[in-house]
Design an enzyme around this catalytic site. Structure first.
Site, mmCIF file in Angstrom:
data_model
loop_
_atom_site.group_PDB
_atom_site.id
_atom_site.type_symbol
_atom_site.label_atom_id
_atom_site.label_comp_id
_atom_site.label_asym_id
_atom_site.label_seq_id
_atom_site.Cartn_x
_atom_site.Cartn_y
_atom_site.Cartn_z
ATOM 1 N N ARG A 54 -11.928 -73.658 11.900
ATOM 2 C CA ARG A 54 -12.535 -73.028 13.071
ATOM 3 C C ARG A 54 -13.904 -73.629 13.383
ATOM 4 O O ARG A 54 -14.381 -73.536 14.503
ATOM 5 C CB ARG A 54 -12.742 -71.526 12.817
ATOM 6 C CG ARG A 54 -11.491 -70.695 12.808
ATOM 7 C CD ARG A 54 -11.763 -69.318 12.216
ATOM 8 N NE ARG A 54 -12.751 -68.530 12.927
ATOM 9 C CZ ARG A 54 -12.496 -67.765 13.983
ATOM 10 N NH1 ARG A 54 -11.272 -67.707 14.448
ATOM 11 N NH2 ARG A 54 -13.440 -67.071 14.564
ATOM 12 N N ARG A 87 -19.911 -82.226 13.734
ATOM 13 C CA ARG A 87 -20.232 -83.259 14.719
ATOM 14 C C ARG A 87 -21.347 -84.181 14.242
ATOM 15 O O ARG A 87 -22.264 -83.744 13.562
ATOM 16 C CB ARG A 87 -20.719 -82.687 16.054
ATOM 17 C CG ARG A 87 -20.555 -81.269 16.338
ATOM 18 C CD ARG A 87 -21.005 -81.008 17.771
ATOM 19 N NE ARG A 87 -20.187 -79.935 18.293
ATOM 20 C CZ ARG A 87 -20.609 -78.671 18.328
ATOM 21 N NH1 ARG A 87 -21.819 -78.345 17.938
ATOM 22 N NH2 ARG A 87 -19.805 -77.745 18.783
ATOM 23 N N TYR A 104 -5.631 -63.697 13.149
ATOM 24 C CA TYR A 104 -7.082 -63.876 13.302
ATOM 25 C C TYR A 104 -7.366 -64.433 14.702
ATOM 26 O O TYR A 104 -7.752 -65.562 14.879
ATOM 27 C CB TYR A 104 -7.553 -64.842 12.211
ATOM 28 C CG TYR A 104 -9.060 -64.994 12.018
ATOM 29 C CD1 TYR A 104 -9.972 -64.296 12.782
ATOM 30 C CD2 TYR A 104 -9.544 -65.851 11.048
ATOM 31 C CE1 TYR A 104 -11.331 -64.461 12.581
ATOM 32 C CE2 TYR A 104 -10.896 -66.024 10.826
ATOM 33 C CZ TYR A 104 -11.791 -65.331 11.597
ATOM 34 O OH TYR A 104 -13.136 -65.512 11.394
ATOM 35 N N ARG A 161 -9.717 -57.424 5.677
ATOM 36 C CA ARG A 161 -11.112 -57.323 5.275
ATOM 37 C C ARG A 161 -11.783 -56.337 6.207
ATOM 38 O O ARG A 161 -11.507 -56.304 7.414
ATOM 39 C CB ARG A 161 -11.822 -58.688 5.390
ATOM 40 C CG ARG A 161 -11.298 -59.712 4.423
ATOM 41 C CD ARG A 161 -11.534 -59.344 2.977
ATOM 42 N NE ARG A 161 -12.946 -59.404 2.609
ATOM 43 C CZ ARG A 161 -13.413 -58.973 1.448
ATOM 44 N NH1 ARG A 161 -12.598 -58.413 0.556
ATOM 45 N NH2 ARG A 161 -14.692 -59.091 1.170
ATOM 46 N N ASP A 179 -9.236 -64.819 18.310
ATOM 47 C CA ASP A 179 -10.521 -64.670 18.998
ATOM 48 C C ASP A 179 -10.282 -63.859 20.274
ATOM 49 O O ASP A 179 -9.145 -63.711 20.705
ATOM 50 C CB ASP A 179 -11.086 -66.041 19.367
ATOM 51 C CG ASP A 179 -11.662 -66.762 18.160
ATOM 52 O OD1 ASP A 179 -12.110 -66.085 17.227
ATOM 53 O OD2 ASP A 179 -11.660 -68.011 18.176
ATOM 54 N N ARG A 187 -24.382 -61.739 6.794
ATOM 55 C CA ARG A 187 -25.274 -62.204 7.850
ATOM 56 C C ARG A 187 -26.088 -61.056 8.414
ATOM 57 O O ARG A 187 -25.764 -59.885 8.189
ATOM 58 C CB ARG A 187 -24.505 -62.904 8.963
ATOM 59 C CG ARG A 187 -23.395 -62.104 9.585
ATOM 60 C CD ARG A 187 -22.578 -62.979 10.563
ATOM 61 N NE ARG A 187 -21.316 -62.321 10.862
ATOM 62 C CZ ARG A 187 -20.269 -62.910 11.431
ATOM 63 N NH1 ARG A 187 -20.322 -64.168 11.789
ATOM 64 N NH2 ARG A 187 -19.167 -62.249 11.667
ATOM 65 N N GLU A 224 -24.669 -57.216 7.648
ATOM 66 C CA GLU A 224 -23.217 -57.135 7.622
ATOM 67 C C GLU A 224 -22.717 -57.336 6.193
ATOM 68 O O GLU A 224 -23.013 -58.355 5.573
ATOM 69 C CB GLU A 224 -22.709 -58.259 8.534
ATOM 70 C CG GLU A 224 -21.361 -58.048 9.084
ATOM 71 C CD GLU A 224 -21.036 -59.067 10.184
ATOM 72 O OE1 GLU A 224 -21.857 -59.245 11.117
ATOM 73 O OE2 GLU A 224 -19.985 -59.693 10.069
HETATM 74 N N1 UDP Z 1 -18.260 -70.171 7.353
HETATM 75 C C1 UDP Z 1 -19.036 -70.656 6.337
HETATM 76 N N2 UDP Z 1 -20.396 -70.603 6.454
HETATM 77 C C2 UDP Z 1 -21.010 -70.097 7.545
HETATM 78 C C3 UDP Z 1 -20.209 -69.614 8.604
HETATM 79 C C4 UDP Z 1 -18.834 -69.644 8.474
HETATM 80 O O1 UDP Z 1 -18.528 -71.107 5.333
HETATM 81 O O2 UDP Z 1 -22.239 -70.077 7.570
HETATM 82 C C5 UDP Z 1 -16.792 -70.215 7.194
HETATM 83 C C6 UDP Z 1 -16.255 -68.993 6.499
HETATM 84 O O3 UDP Z 1 -15.184 -69.400 5.673
HETATM 85 C C7 UDP Z 1 -15.752 -68.156 7.630
HETATM 86 C C8 UDP Z 1 -15.218 -69.211 8.582
HETATM 87 O O4 UDP Z 1 -16.123 -70.286 8.424
HETATM 88 O O5 UDP Z 1 -14.753 -67.278 7.215
HETATM 89 C C9 UDP Z 1 -15.124 -68.765 10.016
HETATM 90 O O6 UDP Z 1 -16.380 -68.350 10.446
HETATM 91 P P1 UDP Z 1 -16.618 -67.650 11.860
HETATM 92 O O7 UDP Z 1 -18.056 -67.619 12.079
HETATM 93 O O8 UDP Z 1 -15.741 -68.327 12.841
HETATM 94 O O9 UDP Z 1 -16.063 -66.196 11.555
HETATM 95 P P2 UDP Z 1 -16.200 -64.848 12.380
HETATM 96 O O10 UDP Z 1 -17.333 -65.031 13.330
HETATM 97 O O11 UDP Z 1 -14.872 -64.627 13.016
HETATM 98 O O12 UDP Z 1 -16.514 -63.854 11.338
#
Ligand code: UDP
Length: 369
Positions: free
Chosen positions: A169, A173, A351, A246, A353, A277, A303
């Site tokens: 996901r 870059r 999962y 989860r 979006d 976060r 969170e």
């Molecule tokens: N992820 C990570 N570090 C970060 C942010 C995301 O390793 O700082 C990984 C983690 O495995 C997470 C996945 O990327 O489950 C998807 O993150 P995303 O932010 O897309 O998740 P959401 O916002 O749906 O919680």
């Protein structure tokens, strides 16, 4: 008798309801919560739209979906660029030249690519799990500092036991670009998501605080067809076993200062910090109220991720092999329910979006109504 009884006033349900009504069908929407909008629900606190069930940043490449949502809200130009905090060291996300420069001191894209190339060599063959996928994308250093701890906190599982697709996901870059999403369109609905969903449900009967599964027999009599957006395993009374989810818990705080962290999202990527976060909601709308004035206070949400247990809100399906197989079994049962459509993150155990949920609901409505 309604044409459709829609269980759940989240995005899937609201979009379906809107489409059905537009096609001249009669609809009743119910939700067991006391508010509409499901997990995109926002609530105003001190002039700030607080994302009560976690941060939602709308982004899509799907022009049809983008045009669709514009009918119900005007979107601002918010661009998601989270910051990662690893034991006090700050890194830019997603993984891009700013991240690589801070991590390794590399200056050019060539140097960054060489560094990643050198580190990914330890993975030979097709990555089998999230750990291997991550190392093969960005190398071990970034995996250790920015991925491992965060992912294990979020999913409560070892990175070796998680599917590779979760990490795909995230973009990687070799440019200086902190925009988290590779999406043509991105933004936050001005005035909050609740307002947007309210507009979708305009003129539609909604009953809140009604638990479908507890009153199923009675409620089923009200309509020809049911759109069910709750957890698929709960619908079948968990008879094949429980799917894993989860859950997330939020600790919200109102602070009497204009800024706490200067950014909407800061990810705590070490293993020791208990939260994954911190969201500072005002930055989704640039720290301003609807008249463009700076807001004097701020609301933050820590969170915490946890394994779902009965009574908790399910947030994320755990799309690993074991759950995937169980879901397929439930799916077979679902196909036998001729008058019920299962949709959304919980109904399809996917999962999704927001834009994908909307696209799926629009698609279903097109063939259905
Ligand atoms: N992820 C990570 N570090 C970060 C942010 C995301 O390793 O700082 C990984 C983690 O495995 C997470 C996945 O990327 O489950 C998807 O993150 P995303 O932010 O897309 O998740 P959401 O916002 O749906 O919680």
């Amino acid at each position: 008798m309604y044409n459709y009884l829609i269980i759940g006033a989240g995005l899937y349900g609201a979009v379906f309801a809107q489409q059905a009504k537009a096609a001249g069908k009669s609809v009743l929407v119910i939700d067991k919560r006391d508010h509409i909008a499901g997990n995109v629900y926002t609530e105003k606190v001190e002039g700030i739209n607080v994302h009560k069930y976690g941060a939602h940043i709308f982004h899509t490449n799907n022009k049809q979906v983008w045009e669709y949502v514009q009918q119900f809200a005007e979107f601002n130009r918010f661009t998601n660029s989270p910051v990662a905090n690893y034991k006090g060291e700050l890194y830019s996300l997603p993984f891009n030249m700013y991240t690589f420069n801070k991590m390794w001191g590399v200056v050019t894209p060539e140097e960054a690519a060489a560094k990643i190339e050198e580190q990914r060599k330890e993975i030979t063959g097709e990555p089998k799990n999230l750990e291997e996928q991550a190392i093969s994308l960005v190398g071990r250093d970034i995996y250790e500092k920015l991925i491992k701890g965060y992912t294990e906190k979020q999913w409560g599982r070892d990175c070796k036991d998680l599917p590779a697709f979760i990490i795909k996901r995230l973009p990687v870059r070799l440019t200086f670009d902190n925009n988290y999403f590779n999406a043509l369109y991105q933004g936050i609905p001005i005035g909050g998501y609740t307002k947007m969903v309210e507009n979708m449900l305009d003129g539609i009967e909604v009953r809140l605080g009604v638990d479908y599964l507890e009153n199923k027999a009675e409620l089923d009599k009200l309509a020809q067809k049911v759109i069910y957006t709750g957890p698929i395993d709960a619908y079948f009374d968990f008879k094949l076993g429980t799917l894993e989810y989860r859950s997330v818990r939020f600790e919200n705080e109102l602070l009497d200062k204009p800024s706490f962290q200067g950014n909407a999202a800061v990810n705590y990527t070490d293993r020791e910090t208990p939260w994954t976060r911190i969201i500072e909601h005002k930055w989704f709308e640039f720290g301003k109220d609807e008249n463009g004035n700076d807001l004097p206070k701020t609301v933050i949400s820590r969170e915490y991720s946890s394994e779902w247990k009965p009574g908790d809100e399910p947030y994320y399906p755990v799309n690993d092999e074991k759950n995937g197989k169980l879901y397929q079994e439930y799916r077979k049962l679902a196909e036998q329910e001729k008058n019920v459509i299962f949709g959304g993150r919980l109904g399809e155990y996917k999962y999704y979006d927001m834009d994908q949920v909307i696209a799926a609901s629009l698609e279903k409505a097109k063939t259905e109504v």
